[in-house]
Design an enzyme around this catalytic site. Sequence first.
Site, mmCIF file in Angstrom:
data_model
loop_
_atom_site.group_PDB
_atom_site.id
_atom_site.type_symbol
_atom_site.label_atom_id
_atom_site.label_comp_id
_atom_site.label_asym_id
_atom_site.label_seq_id
_atom_site.Cartn_x
_atom_site.Cartn_y
_atom_site.Cartn_z
ATOM 1 N N ASP A 21 -12.093 -104.053 60.714
ATOM 2 C CA ASP A 21 -11.299 -103.253 61.646
ATOM 3 C C ASP A 21 -9.837 -103.675 61.544
ATOM 4 O O ASP A 21 -9.508 -104.840 61.737
ATOM 5 C CB ASP A 21 -11.836 -103.460 63.068
ATOM 6 C CG ASP A 21 -10.907 -102.902 64.126
ATOM 7 O OD1 ASP A 21 -10.184 -101.925 63.830
ATOM 8 O OD2 ASP A 21 -10.901 -103.444 65.250
ATOM 9 N N ASP A 29 -12.784 -99.606 59.745
ATOM 10 C CA ASP A 29 -12.098 -98.391 59.304
ATOM 11 C C ASP A 29 -11.815 -98.442 57.804
ATOM 12 O O ASP A 29 -12.044 -99.461 57.146
ATOM 13 C CB ASP A 29 -10.809 -98.175 60.103
ATOM 14 C CG ASP A 29 -9.941 -99.429 60.176
ATOM 15 O OD1 ASP A 29 -9.633 -99.997 59.111
ATOM 16 O OD2 ASP A 29 -9.587 -99.840 61.293
ATOM 17 N N ASP A 98 -21.759 -90.794 50.838
ATOM 18 C CA ASP A 98 -23.047 -90.567 51.498
ATOM 19 C C ASP A 98 -23.034 -89.147 52.053
ATOM 20 O O ASP A 98 -22.175 -88.802 52.869
ATOM 21 C CB ASP A 98 -23.230 -91.584 52.631
ATOM 22 C CG ASP A 98 -24.689 -91.885 52.915
ATOM 23 O OD1 ASP A 98 -25.504 -90.963 52.808
ATOM 24 O OD2 ASP A 98 -24.994 -93.040 53.263
ATOM 25 N N ASP A 199 -28.778 -88.399 51.690
ATOM 26 C CA ASP A 199 -29.602 -88.870 52.792
ATOM 27 C C ASP A 199 -30.884 -88.037 52.915
ATOM 28 O O ASP A 199 -30.839 -86.803 52.839
ATOM 29 C CB ASP A 199 -28.783 -88.768 54.086
ATOM 30 C CG ASP A 199 -29.466 -89.363 55.279
ATOM 31 O OD1 ASP A 199 -29.644 -90.580 55.308
ATOM 32 O OD2 ASP A 199 -29.825 -88.593 56.199
ATOM 33 N N GLU A 255 -32.167 -90.479 48.816
ATOM 34 C CA GLU A 255 -33.047 -91.263 49.682
ATOM 35 C C GLU A 255 -34.350 -90.497 49.844
ATOM 36 O O GLU A 255 -34.336 -89.315 50.178
ATOM 37 C CB GLU A 255 -32.389 -91.486 51.041
ATOM 38 C CG GLU A 255 -33.214 -92.384 51.938
ATOM 39 C CD GLU A 255 -32.713 -92.418 53.369
ATOM 40 O OE1 GLU A 255 -32.982 -93.422 54.048
ATOM 41 O OE2 GLU A 255 -32.081 -91.444 53.812
ATOM 42 N N HIS A 328 -28.471 -100.408 55.347
ATOM 43 C CA HIS A 328 -28.119 -100.258 56.757
ATOM 44 C C HIS A 328 -29.303 -99.858 57.635
ATOM 45 O O HIS A 328 -29.189 -99.865 58.865
ATOM 46 C CB HIS A 328 -27.022 -99.204 56.894
ATOM 47 C CG HIS A 328 -27.456 -97.838 56.437
ATOM 48 N ND1 HIS A 328 -27.753 -97.566 55.120
ATOM 49 C CD2 HIS A 328 -27.687 -96.692 57.112
ATOM 50 C CE1 HIS A 328 -28.123 -96.303 55.010
ATOM 51 N NE2 HIS A 328 -28.102 -95.755 56.209
ATOM 52 N N ASP A 329 -30.431 -99.499 57.029
ATOM 53 C CA ASP A 329 -31.596 -99.022 57.777
ATOM 54 C C ASP A 329 -32.703 -100.058 57.913
ATOM 55 O O ASP A 329 -33.766 -99.750 58.456
ATOM 56 C CB ASP A 329 -32.173 -97.772 57.110
ATOM 57 C CG ASP A 329 -31.395 -96.516 57.447
ATOM 58 O OD1 ASP A 329 -30.739 -96.490 58.503
ATOM 59 O OD2 ASP A 329 -31.444 -95.550 56.656
#
Length: 555
Positions: A21, A29, A98, A199, A255, A328-329
Amino acid sequence: MKKSWWKEGIVYQIYPRSYKDTSGNGIGDIYGIIEKLDYIKSLGVDIIWLCPVYESPNDDNGYDISNYRAISEDFGGSDAFDKLLEGMHDRGLKLVMDLVLNHSSDEHEWFKESRKSKDNPYRDYYFWKPAKNDKEPNNWVSFFSGSAWLKDDITEEYFLHLFTKKQPDLNWENPKVREEIHDIVEFWCKKGVDGFRMDVISLISKQLDFPDTEDPKDYGRAIKNYYANGPRIHEYLNELNKKVLSKYDIMTVGEGPGIDLSNGLDYVHEDRDELNMIFHFDHMFIDNGAGGKYDPIDVPLPKFKKVFNDWDEKLKGKGWGSIFLGNHDFSRMVSRFGNDNAEHHSNSAKLLAMLLLTMRGTTYIYQGDEIGMTNVAYPTIDYYNDVETLGSWNEAIKRGENMAEFIKLVHKQSRDNARTPMQWNNKINSGFSEGKPWLNVNQNYDNINVERQQEDPSSILNFYRKMIAIRKANNVLVYGDYLCLNEADENLFVYKRWGNSDSYIVLLNFSNETQTTEHVDADIKASHLVISNYNNNHSFNNLRPWEAQLRHYLI
């Protein structure tokens, strides 16, 4: 085998909200990523996969897109994105976006129009159904708990949402929807991006009779047999490839929930012109019981090895694989597949790095794994942000479960384990932000951070750098043949990679005890050590706890 840059490249995945950040608002960001490009380049990776940064109400942290052509001001807007792309290309790094094409946000203009009336021109951009016996159209359950249907008061019909109620599924049956999607993909290709991670792409074709599942509680079966691999999936992907993707030198990875050995090659066969790679989840859902990730089961090592062995055999010479152990999942890979206790944390993190970087297929490294970031154990559910975690928590309450026990499952399984802010140093908020982070930092950042590992030659970070350099210098580790040498062994994972003139043998001890390798393969004796996660006293006969060795010999 055809050679290409995306087969030889190494991918570094960034979850922008948690990376760096620069504004002080607690949200990572794009300017934070720009600030860290030299660090990323120093790892030796070639490609950055950037999780969604489009305009979004962030019901699912950006996987609910309200404008596919605009970059969210939360992340810095379009100017920041253009600078990122330029900065990456100047450093020889490629950018993979993504792209979420199965569903949009309910705040997208298409859906705002679609819900207005049954005869609106955008009505068929989504799936609308009347009630069935005064209930939902079928018994499908959303990925995030509860019904996959929501009744909209304006027209008194239900719309399909396989994810949150703010993520209505797009209707790919409508050729206008496919044209819109083709235009979006073309837009980003013309911008100069180098590829797409798509995705849940295996879900875009629906069974239009929307049959009930036999058992909504058997979640894995519902995904495979009802949600994924629909009747027109390959038609849609072939059309997208033909009309847009094939015109550019880009990489695509889809994915694939519900994709398995029986159909995986159909998506990536080099003669089919669909996708370059897919993410299957045979190893990532391996500890899920019938009730899903919050119904975990124990997994013996031979079952884990079998996933890699079977997929390599299936794709050999015909398609290409994706090698990953976290994103991330999922939970942090060292906490899940290694041992994150202090004694074995470093060595097990390095062992997993060696596994990732010596398999046939493109390697994907998730941010923070290169320093061995671990799962977090927040004290109460109030600390958690993830919609999947919160949905599972609420469902557990309805079932009357012991919530003191369920929080332990959350500590183990929550997606927020992978979303805690990147640990840059031992200063406030681990150097991620000068403000209050959107998600609390893991409190072990004092010991686990980039700055501490940067100059330590024996650190996890520098082991990644060494392994990446070794892989890039030896194409046999990319394209060479693969053979597991000990499928039934409960503790060791040993395999060979070989080409025309030389061969590598990889020895991995997935246990807390010393293990003998004498029974594995005679070629070990003729090999010499290339790299190990232990600094001294190396023996090919006995591997210490979580020891990993890469050995080389001439054929």
